[in-house]
Design a protein around this motif. Sequence first.
Motif, PDB file in Angstrom:
ATOM      1  N   ASP A 247       1.830  16.917   5.116  1.00 38.96           N
ATOM      2  CA  ASP A 247       1.579  15.638   5.788  1.00 38.96           C
ATOM      3  C   ASP A 247       0.122  15.200   5.639  1.00 38.96           C
ATOM      4  OD1 ASP A 247       4.228  15.504   6.546  1.00 38.96           O
ATOM      5  OD2 ASP A 247       3.855  16.189   8.607  1.00 38.96           O
ATOM      6  N   VAL A 248      -0.809  16.154   5.706  1.00 40.16           N
ATOM      7  CA  VAL A 248      -2.223  15.829   5.513  1.00 40.16           C
ATOM      8  C   VAL A 248      -2.432  15.238   4.124  1.00 40.16           C
ATOM      9  CG1 VAL A 248      -4.549  16.829   5.240  1.00 40.16           C
ATOM     10  CG2 VAL A 248      -3.120  17.516   7.169  1.00 40.16           C
ATOM     11  N   LEU A 249      -1.826  15.866   3.127  1.00 33.35           N
ATOM     12  CA  LEU A 249      -1.983  15.383   1.750  1.00 33.35           C
ATOM     13  C   LEU A 249      -1.297  14.034   1.540  1.00 33.35           C
ATOM     14  CD1 LEU A 249      -1.449  18.765  -0.099  1.00 33.35           C
ATOM     15  CD2 LEU A 249      -3.611  17.553   0.255  1.00 33.35           C
ATOM     16  N   VAL A 250      -0.120  13.841   2.120  1.00 39.41           N
ATOM     17  CA  VAL A 250       0.578  12.558   1.993  1.00 39.41           C
ATOM     18  C   VAL A 250      -0.228  11.450   2.657  1.00 39.41           C
ATOM     19  CG1 VAL A 250       2.633  11.262   2.728  1.00 39.41           C
ATOM     20  CG2 VAL A 250       2.877  13.539   1.729  1.00 39.41           C
ATOM     21  N   ASP A 251      -0.769  11.730   3.836  1.00 42.09           N
ATOM     22  CA  ASP A 251      -1.594  10.735   4.529  1.00 42.09           C
ATOM     23  C   ASP A 251      -2.822  10.376   3.698  1.00 42.09           C
ATOM     24  OD1 ASP A 251       0.198  10.730   6.626  1.00 42.09           O
ATOM     25  OD2 ASP A 251      -1.038  12.004   7.922  1.00 42.09           O
ATOM     26  N   ALA A 252      -3.428  11.381   3.056  1.00 47.46           N
ATOM     27  CA  ALA A 252      -4.599  11.120   2.219  1.00 47.46           C
ATOM     28  C   ALA A 252      -4.216  10.254   1.031  1.00 47.46           C
ATOM     29  CB  ALA A 252      -5.215  12.438   1.746  1.00 47.46           C
TER      30      ALA A 252
ATOM     31  N   ARG B  56       6.681  25.192   9.159  1.00 47.03           N
ATOM     32  CA  ARG B  56       6.043  24.141   9.955  1.00 47.03           C
ATOM     33  C   ARG B  56       4.597  23.946   9.515  1.00 47.03           C
ATOM     34  NH1 ARG B  56       2.571  24.530  13.607  1.00 47.03           N
ATOM     35  NH2 ARG B  56       2.948  26.727  13.991  1.00 47.03           N
ATOM     36  N   ILE B  57       3.882  25.028   9.264  1.00 43.03           N
ATOM     37  CA  ILE B  57       2.490  24.942   8.827  1.00 43.03           C
ATOM     38  C   ILE B  57       2.400  24.280   7.455  1.00 43.03           C
ATOM     39  CG2 ILE B  57       0.488  26.318   8.099  1.00 43.03           C
ATOM     40  CD1 ILE B  57       1.320  28.344  10.322  1.00 43.03           C
TER      41      ILE B  57
ATOM     42  N   MET C 219       0.841  -1.182   0.000  1.00 42.64           N
ATOM     43  CA  MET C 219       0.000   0.000   0.000  1.00 42.64           C
ATOM     44  C   MET C 219       0.887   1.247   0.000  1.00 42.64           C
ATOM     45  SD  MET C 219      -3.008   1.272   0.149  1.00 42.64           S
ATOM     46  CE  MET C 219      -4.438   0.819   1.024  1.00 42.64           C
ATOM     47  N   PRO C 220       0.620   2.235  -0.859  1.00 44.48           N
ATOM     48  CA  PRO C 220       1.420   3.453  -0.866  1.00 44.48           C
ATOM     49  C   PRO C 220       1.387   4.129   0.498  1.00 44.48           C
ATOM     50  CG  PRO C 220      -0.022   3.377  -2.774  1.00 44.48           C
ATOM     51  CD  PRO C 220      -0.408   2.229  -1.880  1.00 44.48           C
ATOM     52  N   GLY C 221       2.534   4.596   0.936  1.00 44.80           N
ATOM     53  CA  GLY C 221       2.622   5.292   2.210  1.00 44.80           C
ATOM     54  C   GLY C 221       2.792   4.394   3.408  1.00 44.80           C
ATOM     55  N   SER C 222       2.769   3.065   3.211  1.00 44.92           N
ATOM     56  CA  SER C 222       2.874   2.165   4.357  1.00 44.92           C
ATOM     57  C   SER C 222       4.240   2.243   5.021  1.00 44.92           C
ATOM     58  CB  SER C 222       2.565   0.731   3.934  1.00 44.92           C
ATOM     59  OG  SER C 222       3.495   0.310   2.954  1.00 44.92           O
ATOM     60  N   HIS C 223       5.224   2.791   4.330  1.00 43.65           N
ATOM     61  CA  HIS C 223       6.555   2.929   4.896  1.00 43.65           C
ATOM     62  C   HIS C 223       6.674   4.148   5.814  1.00 43.65           C
ATOM     63  CE1 HIS C 223       6.475   5.675   1.522  1.00 43.65           C
ATOM     64  NE2 HIS C 223       7.492   6.307   2.068  1.00 43.65           N
ATOM     65  N   LEU C 224       5.670   5.025   5.792  1.00 49.15           N
ATOM     66  CA  LEU C 224       5.729   6.247   6.592  1.00 49.15           C
ATOM     67  C   LEU C 224       5.511   5.953   8.068  1.00 49.15           C
ATOM     68  CD1 LEU C 224       3.640   8.574   4.258  1.00 49.15           C
ATOM     69  CD2 LEU C 224       6.114   8.510   4.531  1.00 49.15           C
ATOM     70  N   PRO C 225       6.213   6.708   8.930  1.00 50.02           N
ATOM     71  CA  PRO C 225       5.993   6.529  10.367  1.00 50.02           C
ATOM     72  C   PRO C 225       4.537   6.802  10.724  1.00 50.02           C
ATOM     73  CG  PRO C 225       7.812   8.040   9.941  1.00 50.02           C
ATOM     74  CD  PRO C 225       7.168   7.727   8.626  1.00 50.02           C
TER      75      PRO C 225
ATOM     76  N   GLN D 187      -9.033  20.538   6.247  1.00 52.60           N
ATOM     77  CA  GLN D 187      -7.812  20.531   7.057  1.00 52.60           C
ATOM     78  C   GLN D 187      -6.723  21.392   6.421  1.00 52.60           C
ATOM     79  OE1 GLN D 187      -7.120  16.272   7.305  1.00 52.60           O
ATOM     80  NE2 GLN D 187      -7.611  16.301   9.496  1.00 52.60           N
ATOM     81  N   VAL D 188      -6.535  21.249   5.114  1.00 55.09           N
ATOM     82  CA  VAL D 188      -5.503  22.016   4.426  1.00 55.09           C
ATOM     83  C   VAL D 188      -5.871  23.500   4.426  1.00 55.09           C
ATOM     84  CG1 VAL D 188      -4.371  22.418   2.197  1.00 55.09           C
ATOM     85  CG2 VAL D 188      -4.687  20.082   3.039  1.00 55.09           C
TER      86      VAL D 188
END
Length: 74
Positions: A62-67, A55-56, A1-7, A24-25
């Motif tokens: 991160d929100v977009l990567v998680d999605a 930081r923002i 699954m894409p992103g499964s390597h992310l912490p 959220q964005v």
Amino acid sequence: MPGSHLPGAQASPEPADPNRIKAQVDELLAELGAPRAAGPAESTEVGADITRRARILEQAHDVLVDALATVDKI
């Protein structure tokens, strides 16, 4: 699954809700506000503002990567 390597990646992620992600964005980007013009004596304040803005933007990223990690690739 894409992103499964992310912490912090979830074993079975909840599906991406476009409206929730956009909200959220948008909320994070609203925190950016307008950039401030700096005078010579304000260089430390400007550096702190750049760090805050970075930081923002990282949080929005991160929100977009998680999605994207929740979207099945066909």
